[in-house]
Design a protein around this motif. Structure first.
Motif, PDB file in Angstrom:
ATOM      1  N   THR A 221       0.906  -1.235   0.127  1.00 56.10           N
ATOM      2  CA  THR A 221       0.012  -0.021  -0.079  1.00 56.10           C
ATOM      3  C   THR A 221       0.953   1.308   0.041  1.00 56.10           C
ATOM      4  OG1 THR A 221      -1.837  -1.325   1.197  1.00 56.10           O
ATOM      5  CG2 THR A 221      -1.936   1.251   1.218  1.00 56.10           C
ATOM      6  N   LEU A 222       1.769   1.201   0.930  1.00 57.48           N
ATOM      7  CA  LEU A 222       2.581   2.534   1.113  1.00 57.48           C
ATOM      8  C   LEU A 222       3.971   2.502   0.500  1.00 57.48           C
ATOM      9  CD1 LEU A 222       2.234   3.029   4.961  1.00 57.48           C
ATOM     10  CD2 LEU A 222       1.066   4.399   3.089  1.00 57.48           C
ATOM     11  N   LEU A 223       4.415   1.623  -0.364  1.00 63.47           N
ATOM     12  CA  LEU A 223       5.388   1.450  -1.082  1.00 63.47           C
ATOM     13  C   LEU A 223       5.976   2.669  -2.100  1.00 63.47           C
ATOM     14  CD1 LEU A 223       8.202   0.137  -1.539  1.00 63.47           C
ATOM     15  CD2 LEU A 223       7.212  -1.350  -3.053  1.00 63.47           C
ATOM     16  N   PRO A 224       4.762   2.840  -2.962  1.00 66.52           N
ATOM     17  CA  PRO A 224       4.815   4.161  -3.912  1.00 66.52           C
ATOM     18  C   PRO A 224       5.309   5.150  -3.226  1.00 66.52           C
ATOM     19  CG  PRO A 224       2.922   2.538  -4.361  1.00 66.52           C
ATOM     20  CD  PRO A 224       3.376   2.224  -3.164  1.00 66.52           C
ATOM     21  N   ILE A 225       4.414   5.634  -2.074  1.00 68.09           N
ATOM     22  CA  ILE A 225       4.786   7.015  -1.331  1.00 68.09           C
ATOM     23  C   ILE A 225       6.093   6.742  -0.714  1.00 68.09           C
ATOM     24  CG2 ILE A 225       4.046   8.201   0.620  1.00 68.09           C
ATOM     25  CD1 ILE A 225       1.264   7.249  -0.071  1.00 68.09           C
ATOM     26  N   TYR A 226       6.545   5.836  -0.055  1.00 65.68           N
ATOM     27  CA  TYR A 226       7.949   5.746   0.471  1.00 65.68           C
ATOM     28  C   TYR A 226       9.004   5.808  -0.612  1.00 65.68           C
ATOM     29  CZ  TYR A 226       6.060   3.858   4.750  1.00 65.68           C
ATOM     30  OH  TYR A 226       5.293   3.596   5.709  1.00 65.68           O
ATOM     31  N   LEU A 227       8.742   5.308  -1.873  1.00 64.24           N
ATOM     32  CA  LEU A 227       9.780   5.357  -2.694  1.00 64.24           C
ATOM     33  C   LEU A 227       9.825   6.530  -3.471  1.00 64.24           C
ATOM     34  CD1 LEU A 227      11.768   3.646  -4.117  1.00 64.24           C
ATOM     35  CD2 LEU A 227      10.067   2.648  -5.985  1.00 64.24           C
ATOM     36  N   THR A 228       8.688   7.238  -3.731  1.00 67.93           N
ATOM     37  CA  THR A 228       8.540   8.550  -4.416  1.00 67.93           C
ATOM     38  C   THR A 228       9.368   9.664  -3.515  1.00 67.93           C
ATOM     39  OG1 THR A 228       6.536   8.122  -5.560  1.00 67.93           O
ATOM     40  CG2 THR A 228       7.183  10.545  -5.383  1.00 67.93           C
ATOM     41  N   THR A 229       8.976   9.542  -2.221  1.00 69.88           N
ATOM     42  CA  THR A 229       9.726  10.516  -1.147  1.00 69.88           C
ATOM     43  C   THR A 229      11.026  10.314  -1.174  1.00 69.88           C
ATOM     44  OG1 THR A 229       7.829  10.359   0.090  1.00 69.88           O
ATOM     45  CG2 THR A 229       9.679  11.177   1.162  1.00 69.88           C
ATOM     46  N   PHE A 230      11.541   9.153  -1.196  1.00 69.83           N
ATOM     47  CA  PHE A 230      13.049   8.790  -1.339  1.00 69.83           C
ATOM     48  C   PHE A 230      13.691   9.316  -2.525  1.00 69.83           C
ATOM     49  CE2 PHE A 230      16.725   6.147  -2.776  1.00 69.83           C
ATOM     50  CZ  PHE A 230      17.483   6.192  -1.846  1.00 69.83           C
TER      51      PHE A 230
END
Length: 367
Positions: A221-230
């Motif tokens: 669920t949150l992987l796209p947000i984590y990756l985009t933020t990184f």
């Protein structure tokens, strides 16, 4: 004579720095720095005894000396964003502030450059058989070069026209000062939360294309947000690059258990400093509307963190194979580092994230 404005701005800035330095150099940090310093001295001694005097070691040392010119060359100006309006009627005090700050930056950066070159004196004597007089000339040359680079950057930033400095671009000067302070506060932010610190958000199109190739990108669920933020937040991306480079610099000069211990320390520092990303979005609306459980968050963070850690290890291992004789001890060290990384990703991060959200629930229940 030093102007009152320069003295006040300088004292004000260092008072603020001193508030954070006591958290950086606390009791535990001093003990850790003591052992790390001892390990580096031992590794340096071993390097001096074993490094061969061949063309590639000489070229590598000269390249490192050249790269030191790129460190600590940003000039301080102590100019704030509102100064251009406040001193609009009379820019003379602001110009004196900028001139004295430039001289101050040249002296400080030149001193730091001199200390960096002195650290490499034993290697220069080992690889090139230089005497003390030649080492002194090299040091003076590097100090003058760093001071000139600092002056050139200060002048190019301040000038609307690089050929002459008739009018000073106060907007550019204040922006460079804000960037310098942001870099310093980002370092303090590794040890304590600095209020008002704003990270730089910058898109990287070449990295954006890799997001869809990330394992479990469309499942967690949150992987796209984590990756985009990184990718877009310089604080986290620079952290990964910085730890990777530190490891690459250690590998040619250390060996054995000391090398793998230092690499394990870098891996731990990377994971410990990137863990706050797991709770970055907990105050947003969807965090309470969409049913995201603690296990979902931990699983997404595993999918985000494990490839980053393994990529770092793979790059380190490639350089280890190139620069060291591969034997059973190297294999055991690599395997131990991989196991340690998995423990950090799956056990340590789970415990920290669980405690992070346990505190959140506890605080919410008391309101």
């Amino acid at each position: 004579m030093i102007s009152t404005l320069f003295k006040n701005r300088w004292l004000q800035q260092w008072r603020e720095f001193s508030r954070y330095l006591k958290y950086v150099f606390n009791d535990h940090a001093i003990i850790a720095f003591f052992f790390l310093f001892g390990a580096l001295l031992f590794a340096y001694q071993q390097l001096l005894q074993t490094i061969p005097s061949v063309w590639w070691t000489q070229g590598g040392l000269l390249l490192i000396l050249f790269l030191t010119l790129l460190l600590f060359k940003t000039p301080a100006s102590f100019v704030k964003s509102a100064d251009a309006v406040f001193f609009l009627g009379d820019e003379a005090p602001l110009q004196r502030l900028w001139q004295q700050a430039t001289i101050y930056s040249m002296l400080i950066n030149g001193t730091i450059q001199g200390l960096l070159i002195i650290i490499f004196w034993p290697l220069l004597m080992k690889l090139f058989d230089f005497n003390f007089f030649i080492l002194l000339l090299i040091t003076l040359f590097m100090i003058i070069a760093k001071m000139m680079l600092t002056y050139v950057q200060a002048r190019q930033t301040a000038a609307f026209n690089t050929d002459q400095l008739t009018l000073i671009n106060w907007t550019a000067v204040s922006e460079l000062e804000n960037q310098r302070l942001a870099t310093i506060y980002a370092f303090f932010n590794l040890f304590i939360d600095v209020p008002g610190l704003q990270s730089t958000i910058k898109p990287h199109p070449y990295l954006e294309r890799l997001r869809s190739l990330w394992p479990n990108y469309r499942k967690d669920t949150l992987l796209p947000i984590y990756l985009t933020t990184f990718i877009r937040k310089s604080e986290y991306l620079n952290l990964w690059v910085r730890m990777l480079i530190f490891g690459l610099l250690l590998i040619p000069f250390t060996n054995g258990y000391l090398l793998y211990g230092l690499l394990a320390l870098l891996q731990y520092l990377f994971i410990a400093q990137i863990l706050p990303l797991a709770g970055s979005y907990r105050r947003l609306v969807f965090d309470t509307v969409i049913p995201i459980t603690l296990s979902n968050r931990q699983k997404a963070f595993h999918s985000f963190l494990l490839p980053l850690s393994l990529m770092m290890l793979i790059i380190w291992f490639i350089l280890i194979v190139i620069t060291h004789n591969f034997d059973i001890n190297q294999g055991i060290g690599m395997l131990s580092l991989v196991i340690f990384t998995f423990l950090l990703v799956f056990l340590y991060s789970d415990r920290i994230i669980a405690n992070m959200f346990k505190r959140r629930i506890k605080h919410a229940s008391t309101k």
